[in-house]
Design a protein around this motif. Sequence first.
Motif, mmCIF file in Angstrom:
data_model
loop_
_atom_site.group_PDB
_atom_site.id
_atom_site.type_symbol
_atom_site.label_atom_id
_atom_site.label_comp_id
_atom_site.label_asym_id
_atom_site.label_seq_id
_atom_site.Cartn_x
_atom_site.Cartn_y
_atom_site.Cartn_z
ATOM 1 N N ARG A 6 -14.259 54.740 -7.221
ATOM 2 C CA ARG A 6 -14.749 52.990 -7.144
ATOM 3 C C ARG A 6 -14.587 52.715 -8.148
ATOM 4 N N LYS A 45 -24.590 46.554 -6.993
ATOM 5 C CA LYS A 45 -23.278 47.425 -6.849
ATOM 6 C C LYS A 45 -24.069 48.831 -5.920
ATOM 7 N N ASN A 46 -24.915 49.050 -6.795
ATOM 8 C CA ASN A 46 -25.351 50.294 -5.630
ATOM 9 C C ASN A 46 -25.506 50.132 -4.023
ATOM 10 N N ASN A 93 -23.763 47.763 -2.667
ATOM 11 C CA ASN A 93 -22.711 47.458 -1.619
ATOM 12 C C ASN A 93 -22.666 46.173 -1.793
ATOM 13 N N HIS A 127 -21.937 43.231 -3.543
ATOM 14 C CA HIS A 127 -19.812 43.408 -4.407
ATOM 15 C C HIS A 127 -19.223 41.347 -4.828
ATOM 16 N N ASP A 175 -21.050 38.382 -0.015
ATOM 17 C CA ASP A 175 -22.249 39.445 0.040
ATOM 18 C C ASP A 175 -23.567 39.080 -0.639
#
Length: 332
Positions: A220, A288-289, A291, A293, A297
């Motif tokens: 990732r 980021k954790n 999701n 990005h 988003d």
Amino acid sequence: MVREKIRVSTRTLQWKCVESRTDKKGLSYGRFILSPLRKGQADTIGIAMRRALLGEIEGTCITRAKSEKIAHEYSTIVGIQESVHEILMNLKEIVLRSNLYGTCDASICVRGPRCITAHDIILPPGVEILDNTQPIATLTKPIDLCIGLQLERNRGYRIQTQNHFQDGSYPIDAVFMPVRNVNYSIHSYGNGNEKQELLFFEIWTNGSLTPKEAFYEASRNLIDFFIPFLHAEEENLHFEENQHKVALPPFTFHDKLNELRKEKIKIGLQSIFIDQLELPPRIYNCLKNANIHTLLDLLNKSQEDLMQIEHFCLEDVKQIWGPLEKNFSIEN
């Protein structure tokens, strides 16, 4: 120990764990295979993944200990069998698993005579010790011992070079890397120009992450590094810096994002990554954790959605608006 038969596909690129175990020293071992690859591709992937596994994955360590009873690092304390240096080395060996960001505090407060182990450490929420039997010190007399500890999540390693410590506070060498060793090997098969390659990975971790988790995390990280290059020529973005700061209260994040949409700025929202917003590291990691990005988003999230993110608060939401206002010249 878990083993699986290796089946080589000639159609699609696949990876799988073919062996996993935990050895006597507490290290977790995993063996992975990636196939099929064209000639030369295995080495390209192997070098990049090895560097990412060893250098880009974060871990948590005890980085400082403090006690009023400690005169200096090599002193001894009446009623304690170990020297201060030995206690610090024992603390260094404790393996932690956590989801914290930055630093936090822990402590040990016990009364002897008794053996002090990792089980006696009072931890903050979100942190756990893998081996609670790890010895720290032995109290031979009925004395009280209180030690304050600093925990930190970071990457790489840190060797302390200071010679003089004040106020009984002592830094501890920290090896944040959960991955302790990585090997990869390449096996070729086929004939002539149709030769293909198998890439084998062997990963050893300290147990705070499984090899499979480490493999996923490293993958990732590599993807995050290279995604901006995929969109480098899609848009030629030019942002003008706004000289005025936005007034926050009363603050409604969702309404402000609607303002961004109404401005009809001609940008590829999916091509702008939150890395470009220059957010504080903790806020960036939380997004980021979750999701999140890209800017698209982020725009699809309401204020209530963001408040549901772990470790997120209203002040964090407000801080997100600052970079948006700066980059998109949106006035209140």
